[in-house]
Design a protein around this motif. Sequence first.
Motif, mmCIF file in Angstrom:
data_model
loop_
_atom_site.group_PDB
_atom_site.id
_atom_site.type_symbol
_atom_site.label_atom_id
_atom_site.label_comp_id
_atom_site.label_asym_id
_atom_site.label_seq_id
_atom_site.Cartn_x
_atom_site.Cartn_y
_atom_site.Cartn_z
ATOM 1 N N HIS A 1 0.809 -1.223 0.000
ATOM 2 C CA HIS A 1 0.000 0.000 0.000
ATOM 3 C C HIS A 1 0.844 1.276 0.000
ATOM 4 O O HIS A 1 0.289 2.372 0.000
ATOM 5 N N HIS B 1 3.436 3.654 -1.932
ATOM 6 C CA HIS B 1 3.943 3.932 -3.279
ATOM 7 C C HIS B 1 5.252 4.703 -3.179
ATOM 8 O O HIS B 1 5.339 5.887 -3.499
ATOM 9 N N GLU B 2 6.290 4.013 -2.718
ATOM 10 C CA GLU B 2 7.618 4.605 -2.653
ATOM 11 C C GLU B 2 8.626 3.638 -3.262
ATOM 12 O O GLU B 2 8.380 2.437 -3.356
ATOM 13 N N ARG B 3 9.765 4.174 -3.644
ATOM 14 C CA ARG B 3 10.766 3.396 -4.349
ATOM 15 C C ARG B 3 11.588 2.556 -3.375
ATOM 16 O O ARG B 3 12.085 3.061 -2.368
ATOM 17 N N GLU C 1 9.172 -2.639 -7.976
ATOM 18 C CA GLU C 1 8.054 -1.838 -8.477
ATOM 19 C C GLU C 1 7.170 -2.656 -9.415
ATOM 20 O O GLU C 1 5.941 -2.586 -9.342
ATOM 21 N N LEU D 1 5.113 -5.197 -7.275
ATOM 22 C CA LEU D 1 4.025 -4.581 -6.515
ATOM 23 C C LEU D 1 2.913 -4.091 -7.440
ATOM 24 O O LEU D 1 1.731 -4.142 -7.081
ATOM 25 N N LEU D 2 3.272 -3.613 -8.640
ATOM 26 C CA LEU D 2 2.259 -3.189 -9.599
ATOM 27 C C LEU D 2 1.390 -4.367 -10.016
ATOM 28 O O LEU D 2 0.153 -4.262 -10.059
ATOM 29 N N ARG E 1 -0.850 -5.355 -7.075
ATOM 30 C CA ARG E 1 -1.991 -4.435 -6.909
ATOM 31 C C ARG E 1 -3.070 -4.721 -7.943
ATOM 32 O O ARG E 1 -4.269 -4.662 -7.627
ATOM 33 N N SER F 1 -7.094 -2.724 -2.544
ATOM 34 C CA SER F 1 -8.027 -2.127 -3.500
ATOM 35 C C SER F 1 -9.419 -1.982 -2.895
ATOM 36 O O SER F 1 -10.196 -1.117 -3.309
#
Length: 488
Positions: free
Chosen positions: A226, A228-230, A435, A438-439, A442, A453
């Motif tokens: 949850h 959204h950081e690198r 990234e 995780l994308l 999600r 979601s």
Amino acid sequence: PGDLLRVPLRASRVEAVVLETLTHSPFAEKARLLPPDPPLTRLGGEWVQLLRWVSARTFQSGPSVAKAWLRLLPKKLAPWTTLVPKRGPRGMLATHWLAHPEQALIEHVRTLPKGTRVLIITPYTTQAERIAERLQAPALLSDDPKTAAAHTWREFTEGTSPLLVSTRVGAWLGLYAEEVFLLEPENDEHKQDELSPRFDARLLVAWLYQRVGVALTTFGRTPPLHVHERAPAIDLHPQLLIRHSRGRSAIPGIDWQALETFLDGDPTIPRLIIHPIRGMRARVQCRECGEVIACPVCRSALRRRERDGWCDVCAHAHLLPETCPRCQGTAFSGSAAGIDLLQQRWQAAELPPVLWRDGSPVAIDQPLAQHARVLVTQPALLGGAAEDVRRNERLCRAYRTLASRVQEAEGELYLQVNETDAERWLHWLTPQGVEALLLQERQDRYTFRYPPSVRLVKLLVNDLPERLQASVKTLSEAMRQAPEFLEC
């Protein structure tokens, strides 16, 4: 409210906390006068607010939560002054995602002015002990003797020990800290280390930040789904050892090519084998019908030990049944070899001595010897092999933790993998790889309607069973009026 007293109860005196004061009470005629002694200390009204919030959220009584926090006070105890820092209306919040968060936290705490009241919260007992030793600070743990635990938190509240390291059990002491530092767990251990009352330390310190104005800084390695950081890059290139169908060695679960590569070279290099399966075998099941033999207490799959079964979930040993409960068969298999069996075969083969660890999050997070060489027999089982919607996310976080520890020790990491599975072990150590994972995760959650979601809410209805259906119908009709609610 918030005063800690000793009050008369039958023939003895017990600790109690004032929750509120009333001008009228139906019990006034039966009330007893309190002793004229001053309170032991003043925990404050915010302590009462936090207690009620945790109590309501965990469905535990207030006394149960208070006893878990305060433990057992010594019978002879002089009053003391609890120091509450002055704070503004809102605290400071900072988050750092780093390849080595534990080391970064320790270095940051050492730069603070002397005497700053600091609370550090970590997910693991071993980690708390390690950080406390490095900072020469006391630690508050769940298995401390009760009176010793009370002595530890009392010294922190009065400022005698301005620095304290704790697991989840000490999160409430953020009320009396100027700075709270939270080590972000890799796999939800902030709510697993102690079960009663069961609350997440992250939510508790978030309450302190939002309601009280505590300055909160978190350190982590891999952002959760949850966030959204690198993710930080881990500068390590593991050596992939591809499995072969005919590559079996004298050690079950390790191919002979992997075994030779692992043992090759300088014999003085520290060597560690991580085998994620505990016990003698992975799980016990019937050879004829495939029925998995379950723990009689919690229904989890039993692992085979020498002559009995072992449950990892409830930590109990149970005698295995003589026949299968489904087909009455008498032949049981043990599935994949466990770490105990590997160690037996290793000694029988008279191979050079090595260290062993299972693949649990606690074992993975332990520091390694300098220049250690690490072999993971089954990387896909790191961090636990629960077949649920979060499996890939947990696996990525556990693997990055291990890779970070190997990099920290300037060691070597060997992964025994299938050819079709090789790419992700290199990709997950990069920010782009995390990234992408995780994308995809999600998107899968959105497709199958799982958090984050959507938000799932469980309602506990205190009603008779025959009236429950009417309650559900009424609630469903009301929820249809608001588009943000989907179904009941």
